[in-house]
Motif scaffolding. Structure first.
Motif, PDB file in Angstrom:
ATOM      1  N   GLY A 185       2.756  11.287 -19.094  1.00 30.88           N
ATOM      2  CA  GLY A 185       2.585  10.236 -18.797  1.00 30.88           C
ATOM      3  C   GLY A 185       2.960   9.504 -17.618  1.00 30.88           C
ATOM      4  N   ILE A 186       2.434   8.575 -16.659  1.00 30.93           N
ATOM      5  CA  ILE A 186       3.110   8.073 -15.821  1.00 30.93           C
ATOM      6  C   ILE A 186       2.734   6.525 -15.582  1.00 30.93           C
ATOM      7  N   PHE A 187       3.881   5.829 -15.465  1.00 33.05           N
ATOM      8  CA  PHE A 187       3.488   4.317 -15.409  1.00 33.05           C
ATOM      9  C   PHE A 187       4.501   3.809 -14.242  1.00 33.05           C
ATOM     10  N   PRO A 188       3.613   3.420 -13.172  1.00 37.07           N
ATOM     11  CA  PRO A 188       4.358   2.820 -12.011  1.00 37.07           C
ATOM     12  C   PRO A 188       4.266   1.201 -12.179  1.00 37.07           C
ATOM     13  N   LEU A 189       5.310   0.753 -11.454  1.00 37.22           N
ATOM     14  CA  LEU A 189       5.446  -0.930 -11.622  1.00 37.22           C
ATOM     15  C   LEU A 189       5.559  -1.486 -10.188  1.00 37.22           C
ATOM     16  N   SER A 206       7.700   9.240 -14.974  1.00 33.44           N
ATOM     17  CA  SER A 206       6.893  10.290 -15.305  1.00 33.44           C
ATOM     18  C   SER A 206       7.415  10.960 -16.515  1.00 33.44           C
ATOM     19  N   VAL A 207       6.680  10.965 -17.741  1.00 37.76           N
ATOM     20  CA  VAL A 207       7.205  11.694 -18.932  1.00 37.76           C
ATOM     21  C   VAL A 207       6.298  12.826 -19.451  1.00 37.76           C
ATOM     22  N   SER A 208       6.878  13.699 -20.115  1.00 35.11           N
ATOM     23  CA  SER A 208       5.961  14.882 -20.894  1.00 35.11           C
ATOM     24  C   SER A 208       6.689  14.802 -22.249  1.00 35.11           C
ATOM     25  N   GLU A 209       5.927  14.909 -23.286  1.00 29.05           N
ATOM     26  CA  GLU A 209       6.587  14.852 -24.645  1.00 29.05           C
ATOM     27  C   GLU A 209       5.459  15.584 -25.572  1.00 29.05           C
ATOM     28  N   THR A 210       5.806  16.164 -26.741  1.00 23.95           N
ATOM     29  CA  THR A 210       5.059  17.018 -27.599  1.00 23.95           C
ATOM     30  C   THR A 210       4.407  15.731 -28.748  1.00 23.95           C
ATOM     31  N   LEU A 211       3.349  15.987 -29.030  1.00 25.15           N
ATOM     32  CA  LEU A 211       2.378  15.092 -29.851  1.00 25.15           C
ATOM     33  C   LEU A 211       2.138  15.976 -31.045  1.00 25.15           C
ATOM     34  N   ASN A 212       2.232  15.658 -32.167  1.00 27.87           N
ATOM     35  CA  ASN A 212       1.562  16.327 -33.475  1.00 27.87           C
ATOM     36  C   ASN A 212      -0.093  15.997 -33.459  1.00 27.87           C
ATOM     37  N   GLU A 256      16.877 -13.248   6.683  1.00 33.60           N
ATOM     38  CA  GLU A 256      17.115 -13.290   8.010  1.00 33.60           C
ATOM     39  C   GLU A 256      17.494 -12.107   8.786  1.00 33.60           C
ATOM     40  N   GLU A 257      17.421 -10.825   8.168  1.00 33.00           N
ATOM     41  CA  GLU A 257      17.862  -9.717   8.986  1.00 33.00           C
ATOM     42  C   GLU A 257      16.615  -9.097   9.205  1.00 33.00           C
ATOM     43  N   THR A 258      15.531  -9.020   8.385  1.00 32.02           N
ATOM     44  CA  THR A 258      14.314  -8.406   8.698  1.00 32.02           C
ATOM     45  C   THR A 258      13.125  -8.849   7.642  1.00 32.02           C
ATOM     46  N   PRO A 259      11.960  -8.679   8.329  1.00 34.25           N
ATOM     47  CA  PRO A 259      10.637  -9.431   7.721  1.00 34.25           C
ATOM     48  C   PRO A 259      10.393  -8.782   6.659  1.00 34.25           C
ATOM     49  N   CYS A 260      10.538  -7.400   6.332  1.00 32.53           N
ATOM     50  CA  CYS A 260       9.877  -6.623   5.142  1.00 32.53           C
ATOM     51  C   CYS A 260      10.797  -5.432   4.909  1.00 32.53           C
ATOM     52  N   TYR A 261      10.982  -5.422   3.402  1.00 33.56           N
ATOM     53  CA  TYR A 261      11.765  -4.296   2.865  1.00 33.56           C
ATOM     54  C   TYR A 261      10.583  -3.371   1.821  1.00 33.56           C
ATOM     55  N   LEU A 262      10.918  -2.135   1.782  1.00 37.14           N
ATOM     56  CA  LEU A 262      10.086  -1.355   0.949  1.00 37.14           C
ATOM     57  C   LEU A 262      11.137  -0.439   0.193  1.00 37.14           C
ATOM     58  N   HIS A 263      11.199  -0.651  -0.986  1.00 37.97           N
ATOM     59  CA  HIS A 263      12.245  -0.106  -2.000  1.00 37.97           C
ATOM     60  C   HIS A 263      11.056   0.814  -2.917  1.00 37.97           C
ATOM     61  N   PHE A 264      11.653   2.211  -3.192  1.00 36.66           N
ATOM     62  CA  PHE A 264      10.803   2.796  -4.181  1.00 36.66           C
ATOM     63  C   PHE A 264      12.029   3.739  -4.945  1.00 36.66           C
ATOM     64  N   CYS A 265      12.053   3.397  -6.319  1.00 29.51           N
ATOM     65  CA  CYS A 265      12.926   3.989  -7.191  1.00 29.51           C
ATOM     66  C   CYS A 265      12.144   4.701  -8.386  1.00 29.51           C
ATOM     67  N   GLU A 266      12.705   5.909  -8.373  1.00 30.73           N
ATOM     68  CA  GLU A 266      12.222   6.915  -9.577  1.00 30.73           C
ATOM     69  C   GLU A 266      13.308   7.027 -10.592  1.00 30.73           C
ATOM     70  N   LEU A 267      12.758   6.610 -11.714  1.00 28.80           N
ATOM     71  CA  LEU A 267      13.497   6.382 -12.955  1.00 28.80           C
ATOM     72  C   LEU A 267      13.649   7.674 -13.843  1.00 28.80           C
ATOM     73  N   GLU A 268      14.643   8.351 -14.286  1.00 30.84           N
ATOM     74  CA  GLU A 268      14.887   9.573 -14.935  1.00 30.84           C
ATOM     75  C   GLU A 268      14.417   9.312 -16.348  1.00 30.84           C
TER      76      GLU A 268
END
Length: 268
Positions: A185-189, A206-212, A256-268
């Motif tokens: 599974g993958i879920f981006p916000l 991203s996740v990977s799990e076993t399903l019965n 005040e410092e810059t007109p645009c920020y782009l931040h990416f975070c990958e959660l474990e």
């Protein structure tokens, strides 16, 4: 600093695509108008918007007015899509955002379709309870002799009066194999805030799990439990990181410092 006269057509196209890729549902119209004024080439802007829109609609699991999703998994050919739940195929006009040429399409209710329906029933109950603005679908695909299932969820909220927009989606894939199977599974916000700064935040897991896999009812129930558990971990991780993120961004007075920020975070 570049000016409009400095940019050649390929550079303009690259700039247009870069900004359009960041747009969330509801923003494209305004961005097209702003870019047309910026580069002074409305034809090029609309051409690139149409080209990129076809891909973005499918990768974002775009919901449409007939309560279906546009994805890579139900794209038949060209602009025609198939909704497995209502057993309809339709053409989607990506420029006007409307469907047409709707056709009833028969589906064999074999074993694979019965499993798909059971999974969709469980997924719909989960989304209705935990994400009322969301839309979901389960798609069945053949891979050799194996049946593959892809569960897709999309939810977005655009609140221009509050200066923010958000898109949350998740995709879950697994094969129908005896006893156990591996679920990925993958879920981006994605969040866009545009009052005191032009801030884009993307958080992904991203996740990977076993399903019965024993029977349809058990599999659907356990799949929803797995998805709920991973969703909860994801949201807890976001809450734990949001304070640090807020301090990092707003403590620097980003507007005040810059007109645009782009931040990416990958959660474990």
């Amino acid at each position: 600093m570049w000016s409009r006269k400095d940019l050649r057509k390929p550079e303009k196209a690259s700039l247009i695509c870069s900004l359009l890729r960041r747009s969330l549902p509801g923003e494209s119209g305004q961005i097209v108008r702003d870019l047309s004024a910026l580069v002074q080439d409305e034809k090029l802007v609309r051409q690139e918007a149409a080209r990129l829109g076809a891909y973005r609609n499918k990768s974002n699991f775009t919901p449409i007015q007939i309560n279906a999703l546009l994805t890579h998994y139900n794209n038949l050919e060209g602009n025609r899509f198939f909704d497995p739940q209502d057993k309809l195929s339709f053409v989607f006009d990506r420029l006007c955002g409307v469907t047409s040429k709707t056709q009833r399409q028969g589906v064999m209710r074999g074993e694979g379709e019965l499993w798909r329906e059971a999974l969709h029933k469980g997924l719909t109950a989960y989304v209705s309870c935990h994400c009322p603005v969301g839309t979901c679908r389960v798609f069945k695909k053949g891979l050799g002799k194996r049946q593959m299932f892809v569960a897709c969820i999309e939810a977005h909220q655009y609140q221009p009066s509050n200066h923010w927009n958000s898109l949350w989606k998740s995709g879950w894939t697994f094969a129908l194999t005896p006893i156990t199977t591996q679920v990925t599974g993958i879920f981006p916000l994605r969040v866009h805030y545009f009052k005191d700064a032009n801030l884009h935040v993307t958080i992904s897991k991203s996740v990977s799990e076993t399903l019965n896999v024993i029977d349809q009812s058990q599999c659907a129930t356990d799949f929803v439990k797995l998805m709920k558990a991973e969703d909860t971990k994801f949201h807890v991780a976001i809450l734990e990181n949001i304070q640090a993120l807020s301090e990092d961004i707003w403590g620097k007075k980003s507007a005040e410092e810059t007109p645009c920020y782009l931040h990416f975070c990958e959660l474990e």
